[in-house]
Design a protein around this motif. Structure first.
Motif, PDB file in Angstrom:
ATOM      1  N   ALA A  39       0.815  -1.225   0.000  1.00 31.49           N
ATOM      2  CA  ALA A  39       0.000   0.000   0.000  1.00 31.49           C
ATOM      3  C   ALA A  39       0.845   1.272   0.000  1.00 31.49           C
ATOM      4  CB  ALA A  39      -0.945  -0.015   1.201  1.00 31.49           C
ATOM      5  N   GLN A  40       2.006   1.241   0.663  1.00 30.58           N
ATOM      6  CA  GLN A  40       2.865   2.435   0.691  1.00 30.58           C
ATOM      7  C   GLN A  40       3.886   2.453  -0.458  1.00 30.58           C
ATOM      8  OE1 GLN A  40       4.370   3.600   4.669  1.00 30.58           O
ATOM      9  NE2 GLN A  40       2.967   2.068   5.531  1.00 30.58           N
ATOM     10  N   GLY A  41       3.878   1.420  -1.272  1.00 34.55           N
ATOM     11  CA  GLY A  41       4.700   1.443  -2.483  1.00 34.55           C
ATOM     12  C   GLY A  41       5.988   0.636  -2.443  1.00 34.55           C
ATOM     13  N   GLY A  42       6.361   0.116  -1.281  1.00 28.32           N
ATOM     14  CA  GLY A  42       7.614  -0.632  -1.182  1.00 28.32           C
ATOM     15  C   GLY A  42       7.483  -2.064  -1.706  1.00 28.32           C
ATOM     16  N   SER A  43       8.631  -2.635  -2.095  1.00 28.33           N
ATOM     17  CA  SER A  43       8.666  -4.018  -2.580  1.00 28.33           C
ATOM     18  C   SER A  43       9.272  -4.928  -1.516  1.00 28.33           C
ATOM     19  CB  SER A  43       9.510  -4.084  -3.863  1.00 28.33           C
ATOM     20  OG  SER A  43      10.255  -5.292  -3.915  1.00 28.33           O
ATOM     21  N   ALA A  44       8.567  -6.029  -1.231  1.00 29.19           N
ATOM     22  CA  ALA A  44       9.038  -6.963  -0.206  1.00 29.19           C
ATOM     23  C   ALA A  44      10.405  -7.538  -0.570  1.00 29.19           C
ATOM     24  CB  ALA A  44       8.018  -8.083  -0.013  1.00 29.19           C
ATOM     25  N   ALA A  45      10.544  -7.969  -1.819  1.00 23.00           N
ATOM     26  CA  ALA A  45      11.809  -8.591  -2.235  1.00 23.00           C
ATOM     27  C   ALA A  45      12.956  -7.585  -2.138  1.00 23.00           C
ATOM     28  CB  ALA A  45      11.686  -9.129  -3.658  1.00 23.00           C
ATOM     29  N   ASP A  46      12.709  -6.350  -2.580  1.00 22.80           N
ATOM     30  CA  ASP A  46      13.776  -5.342  -2.564  1.00 22.80           C
ATOM     31  C   ASP A  46      14.284  -5.073  -1.146  1.00 22.80           C
ATOM     32  OD1 ASP A  46      13.464  -5.156  -5.246  1.00 22.80           O
ATOM     33  OD2 ASP A  46      12.608  -3.112  -5.259  1.00 22.80           O
ATOM     34  N   VAL A  47      13.363  -4.982  -0.200  1.00 25.45           N
ATOM     35  CA  VAL A  47      13.814  -4.608   1.149  1.00 25.45           C
ATOM     36  C   VAL A  47      14.464  -5.785   1.868  1.00 25.45           C
ATOM     37  CG1 VAL A  47      11.665  -4.953   2.451  1.00 25.45           C
ATOM     38  CG2 VAL A  47      13.264  -3.157   3.127  1.00 25.45           C
ATOM     39  N   ILE A  48      14.034  -7.003   1.535  1.00 23.75           N
ATOM     40  CA  ILE A  48      14.726  -8.177   2.085  1.00 23.75           C
ATOM     41  C   ILE A  48      16.150  -8.233   1.512  1.00 23.75           C
ATOM     42  CG2 ILE A  48      14.796 -10.715   2.069  1.00 23.75           C
ATOM     43  CD1 ILE A  48      12.744  -9.666   4.084  1.00 23.75           C
ATOM     44  N   ASN A  49      16.271  -7.955   0.207  1.00 24.24           N
ATOM     45  CA  ASN A  49      17.607  -7.925  -0.402  1.00 24.24           C
ATOM     46  C   ASN A  49      18.480  -6.825   0.190  1.00 24.24           C
ATOM     47  OD1 ASN A  49      17.155 -10.079  -2.072  1.00 24.24           O
ATOM     48  ND2 ASN A  49      16.352  -8.825  -3.752  1.00 24.24           N
ATOM     49  N   ALA A  50      17.840  -5.758   0.656  1.00 23.07           N
ATOM     50  CA  ALA A  50      18.593  -4.647   1.249  1.00 23.07           C
ATOM     51  C   ALA A  50      19.019  -4.942   2.689  1.00 23.07           C
ATOM     52  CB  ALA A  50      17.774  -3.366   1.194  1.00 23.07           C
ATOM     53  N   GLY A  51      18.517  -6.048   3.255  1.00 24.19           N
ATOM     54  CA  GLY A  51      18.993  -6.407   4.590  1.00 24.19           C
ATOM     55  C   GLY A  51      17.931  -6.506   5.672  1.00 24.19           C
ATOM     56  N   ALA A  52      16.655  -6.358   5.309  1.00 22.66           N
ATOM     57  CA  ALA A  52      15.607  -6.525   6.324  1.00 22.66           C
ATOM     58  C   ALA A  52      15.416  -8.011   6.629  1.00 22.66           C
ATOM     59  CB  ALA A  52      14.292  -5.920   5.831  1.00 22.66           C
ATOM     60  N   ASP A  53      15.031  -8.315   7.867  1.00 21.67           N
ATOM     61  CA  ASP A  53      14.758  -9.704   8.254  1.00 21.67           C
ATOM     62  C   ASP A  53      13.294 -10.069   8.049  1.00 21.67           C
ATOM     63  OD1 ASP A  53      17.399 -10.548   9.505  1.00 21.67           O
ATOM     64  OD2 ASP A  53      16.976  -8.661  10.533  1.00 21.67           O
ATOM     65  N   TRP A  54      12.424  -9.091   8.295  1.00 20.14           N
ATOM     66  CA  TRP A  54      10.985  -9.306   8.121  1.00 20.14           C
ATOM     67  C   TRP A  54      10.366  -8.085   7.460  1.00 20.14           C
ATOM     68  CZ3 TRP A  54      13.070 -11.351  12.680  1.00 20.14           C
ATOM     69  CH2 TRP A  54      12.789 -12.702  12.938  1.00 20.14           C
ATOM     70  N   VAL A  55       9.378  -8.284   6.621  1.00 18.05           N
ATOM     71  CA  VAL A  55       8.537  -7.172   6.180  1.00 18.05           C
ATOM     72  C   VAL A  55       7.258  -7.186   7.016  1.00 18.05           C
ATOM     73  CG1 VAL A  55       9.456  -7.071   3.830  1.00 18.05           C
ATOM     74  CG2 VAL A  55       7.468  -8.522   4.310  1.00 18.05           C
ATOM     75  N   ILE A  56       6.730  -6.004   7.215  1.00 12.31           N
ATOM     76  CA  ILE A  56       5.468  -5.836   7.952  1.00 12.31           C
ATOM     77  C   ILE A  56       4.434  -5.387   6.924  1.00 12.31           C
ATOM     78  CG2 ILE A  56       4.263  -4.476   9.699  1.00 12.31           C
ATOM     79  CD1 ILE A  56       7.021  -3.987  11.041  1.00 12.31           C
ATOM     80  N   VAL A  57       3.364  -6.162   6.745  1.00 18.62           N
ATOM     81  CA  VAL A  57       2.383  -5.822   5.714  1.00 18.62           C
ATOM     82  C   VAL A  57       0.975  -5.806   6.299  1.00 18.62           C
ATOM     83  CG1 VAL A  57       1.478  -6.375   3.428  1.00 18.62           C
ATOM     84  CG2 VAL A  57       3.857  -6.937   3.984  1.00 18.62           C
ATOM     85  N   GLY A  58       0.269  -4.715   6.057  1.00 17.50           N
ATOM     86  CA  GLY A  58      -1.091  -4.572   6.550  1.00 17.50           C
ATOM     87  C   GLY A  58      -2.120  -4.617   5.439  1.00 17.50           C
ATOM     88  N   ARG A  59      -2.421  -3.438   4.871  1.00 18.55           N
ATOM     89  CA  ARG A  59      -3.544  -3.325   3.937  1.00 18.55           C
ATOM     90  C   ARG A  59      -3.502  -4.298   2.771  1.00 18.55           C
ATOM     91  NH1 ARG A  59      -2.857   3.029   3.462  1.00 18.55           N
ATOM     92  NH2 ARG A  59      -0.775   2.366   4.133  1.00 18.55           N
ATOM     93  N   SER A  60      -2.311  -4.555   2.209  1.00 18.34           N
ATOM     94  CA  SER A  60      -2.250  -5.456   1.043  1.00 18.34           C
ATOM     95  C   SER A  60      -2.744  -6.852   1.399  1.00 18.34           C
ATOM     96  CB  SER A  60      -0.832  -5.585   0.508  1.00 18.34           C
ATOM     97  OG  SER A  60      -0.338  -4.352   0.140  1.00 18.34           O
ATOM     98  N   ILE A  61      -2.712  -7.174   2.689  1.00 14.03           N
ATOM     99  CA  ILE A  61      -3.218  -8.485   3.117  1.00 14.03           C
ATOM    100  C   ILE A  61      -4.655  -8.364   3.624  1.00 14.03           C
ATOM    101  CG2 ILE A  61      -2.957 -10.364   4.778  1.00 14.03           C
ATOM    102  CD1 ILE A  61       0.088  -9.933   4.605  1.00 14.03           C
ATOM    103  N   TYR A  62      -4.881  -7.490   4.624  1.00 12.59           N
ATOM    104  CA  TYR A  62      -6.214  -7.539   5.258  1.00 12.59           C
ATOM    105  C   TYR A  62      -7.311  -6.913   4.400  1.00 12.59           C
ATOM    106  CZ  TYR A  62      -5.381  -2.819   7.300  1.00 12.59           C
ATOM    107  OH  TYR A  62      -5.111  -1.493   7.502  1.00 12.59           O
ATOM    108  N   ASN A  63      -6.964  -6.102   3.403  1.00 15.55           N
ATOM    109  CA  ASN A  63      -7.983  -5.574   2.488  1.00 15.55           C
ATOM    110  C   ASN A  63      -8.165  -6.454   1.258  1.00 15.55           C
ATOM    111  OD1 ASN A  63      -8.741  -3.375   3.997  1.00 15.55           O
ATOM    112  ND2 ASN A  63      -7.333  -1.950   2.984  1.00 15.55           N
ATOM    113  N   SER A  64      -7.386  -7.517   1.144  1.00 14.70           N
ATOM    114  CA  SER A  64      -7.498  -8.394  -0.025  1.00 14.70           C
ATOM    115  C   SER A  64      -8.738  -9.282   0.099  1.00 14.70           C
ATOM    116  CB  SER A  64      -6.233  -9.250  -0.096  1.00 14.70           C
ATOM    117  OG  SER A  64      -6.460 -10.348  -0.944  1.00 14.70           O
TER     118      SER A  64
END
Ligand code: BMP
Length: 212
Positions: free
Chosen positions: A171-196
């Protein structure tokens, strides 16, 4: 490990439990914050904790004594972790870390927020807060999936001992794969899941995209 944390910002218990049940096999924890807890009370933490560890996102930002009281309530309610701000200073953060150690729970510290305004005041202090989180013995930090380059910067500061949890995917425009590749351990996702229409499918797609 799925590398996915559900941000459960629905405001009623029935939807919260339905969605949490549907996605529980894809998420490692559930983040709850003011929208759900103000709607349903702190008791919802215990109910959700039966499905997955709960991260209480209260962005604690007060004097050490008040921070301590907040953390005690949250851990007594069954939360596995708390999210605190860092800009209130080392003594406030120490207070949260101390309570977390007593309860054997986790503390995550916000470094730079993911929304556009998150650069206005956080940008000049994000690295300092990240270093403080490491020095204070926090579990990890919150850093923006909307700016993977900042996640990379913050990873350099905290090293590999601290975790990075990263909101701003979808919803805020970020890519899960990109931020994991950048060094994040977990992504936090709200609207893209609960509004689906299918929260489980949406969560599965994000997991597949990250391949982690
Ligand atoms: P969404 O995927 O719907 O954008 O939700 C992101 C979640 O992460 C929300 O609960 C929001 O409050 C939280 N969050 C954020 O988006 N950016 C931050 O910098 C820190 C957050 O806690």
């Amino acid at each position: 490990k799925n590398c996915l944390i559900l941000a459960l910002d629905v405001t009623d218990r029935e939807n919260a439990l339905r969605i949490a049940n549907e996605v529980s096999e894809y998420v490692d924890s559930i983040k709850v914050g003011y929208p759900l807890v103000l709607g349903e009370g702190l008791g919802i933490v215990k109910e959700l904790a039966e499905l997955a560890p709960v991260i209480a996102d209260f962005k604690v930002a007060d004097i050490p004594n008040t921070d301590r009281l907040i953390c005690e309530h949250v851990f007594n309610a069954g939360a596995d972790a708390i999210i605190t701000h860092g800009f209130t200073g080392r003594d406030s953060l120490d207070s949260c870390v101390k309570v977390a150690e007593e309860y054997d729970r986790d503390v995550y510290v916000v470094t730079e927020m993911s929304h556009p305004g998150g650069v206005e005041f956080f940008r000049p202090v994000a690295e300092t807060i990240a270093q403080m989180a490491a020095d204070a013995g926090a579990t990890g930090v919150v850093a923006p999936a909307t700016r993977p380059e900042r996640v990379r910067d913050i990873r350099k500061i905290i090293g590999d001992d601290l975790h990075i949890i990263s909101p701003g995917v979808g919803a805020q425009g970020g890519s899960a794969a990109d931020v994991i590749n950048a060094g994040a351990d977990w992504v936090i996702v709200g609207r893209s899941i609960y509004n689906s229409d299918s929260p489980a499918d949406a969560a599965m797609r994000i997991c597949n995209e990250m391949k982690c």
